[in-house]
Design an enzyme around this catalytic site. Structure first.
Site, PDB file in Angstrom:
ATOM      1  N   ARG A 103      25.313  61.190  -6.140  1.00 30.41           N
ATOM      2  CA  ARG A 103      26.543  61.352  -5.370  1.00 30.41           C
ATOM      3  C   ARG A 103      26.947  60.022  -4.764  1.00 30.41           C
ATOM      4  NH1 ARG A 103      27.298  65.062   0.049  1.00 30.41           N
ATOM      5  NH2 ARG A 103      26.058  63.383   0.954  1.00 30.41           N
ATOM      6  N   THR A 107      32.829  58.364  -1.824  1.00 29.87           N
ATOM      7  CA  THR A 107      33.773  59.370  -2.312  1.00 29.87           C
ATOM      8  C   THR A 107      33.198  60.778  -2.275  1.00 29.87           C
ATOM      9  OG1 THR A 107      33.031  59.200  -4.622  1.00 29.87           O
ATOM     10  CG2 THR A 107      34.714  57.640  -3.877  1.00 29.87           C
ATOM     11  N   ASP A 201      17.593  63.917   4.191  1.00 35.52           N
ATOM     12  CA  ASP A 201      17.720  63.673   2.754  1.00 35.52           C
ATOM     13  C   ASP A 201      16.498  64.262   2.051  1.00 35.52           C
ATOM     14  OD1 ASP A 201      17.303  62.241   0.165  1.00 35.52           O
ATOM     15  OD2 ASP A 201      19.154  61.244   0.758  1.00 35.52           O
ATOM     16  N   ASP A 204      14.431  61.816  -0.209  1.00 34.00           N
ATOM     17  CA  ASP A 204      13.634  60.862   0.550  1.00 34.00           C
ATOM     18  C   ASP A 204      12.433  61.540   1.194  1.00 34.00           C
ATOM     19  OD1 ASP A 204      15.379  58.886  -0.144  1.00 34.00           O
ATOM     20  OD2 ASP A 204      16.369  58.762   1.817  1.00 34.00           O
TER      21      ASP A 204
END
Length: 210
Positions: A103, A107, A201, A204
């Site tokens: 991703r 944007t 995340d 992560d």
């Protein structure tokens, strides 16, 4: 789009530990596998089966086995890979494909950088694995990819989801057989497109920062 929120005390408990920022990667990975196994029972409730006759040690009886062609499990790399083991505990005979998607943080649009999938998915139930449904961009791109290969029966399994992401996916596929099974629907997305309260995340926390 049919949405199932797996409201179960064990899922709530494990999600709470998963969200805690003090939970280390080893425990995080283990919890993800356990959560996916619980979610997979719900996601496979309508898996295709066919009747078979077998001989038990006592007598003959009729049971059921998975139909062919076999289901396809599709983890979205990299975070979805941490969900694969938990899913395969429930449905070990399924085929496994992979989608590498990323991703754009500006944007929030997803793009595909790698895939390993059968060329024809007609007649095959497909299970997409992605820990977090945030903006919906990644999942929409993945679903469209499978539809383009002929898939007509798609179930996405996400550990947590946002209301915005659920709406985006539902709006993108209003007349298709796309289902979502999730452990929780969180409050909202923040200005950066992250789920609140979320769990950070997932990639992560599963594998460390690369």
């Amino acid at each position: 789009m049919k949405v199932l929120i797996a409201d179960h005390p064990l899922i709530t408990h494990k999600l709470t530990v998963l969200r805690d920022k003090e939970t280390n990667s080893q425990v995080f990975r283990h919890l993800v596998e356990e959560l996916v196994t619980l979610l997979a029972y719900e996601a496979t409730r309508e898996v295709k089966i066919h009747p078979v006759d077998i001989q038990t040690p006592v007598t003959k009886t009729r049971g059921a086995m998975l139909s062919t062609p076999r289901p396809v499990v599709v983890p979205i790399l990299r975070a979805g890979l941490g969900m694969l083991e938990g899913m395969m505990r429930v449905i070990p005979s399924a085929d496994v494909g992979f989608l590498g998607m990323v991703r754009d943080e500006k944007t929030l649009q997803a793009s595909t950088y790698a895939n390993r999938l059968p060329k024809d998915l007609k007649g095959r139930q497909c299970f997409i694995l992605d820990p977090m449904l945030a903006t919906g961009g990644t999942l929409i791109a993945a679903i469209q990819y499978l539809l383009d290969l002929g898939a007509t029966d798609i179930i996405a399994i996400c550990i947590i989801s946002s209301p915005e992401g659920i709406k985006a996916v539902g709006d993108a596929f209003p007349n298709t057989n796309v289902h979502l099974v999730t452990g929780a629907v969180d409050e909202k997305l923040n200005e950066h497109g992250y789920i609140v309260p979320g769990l950070g995340d997932a990639g992560d926390r599963l594998y460390g920062v690369v």
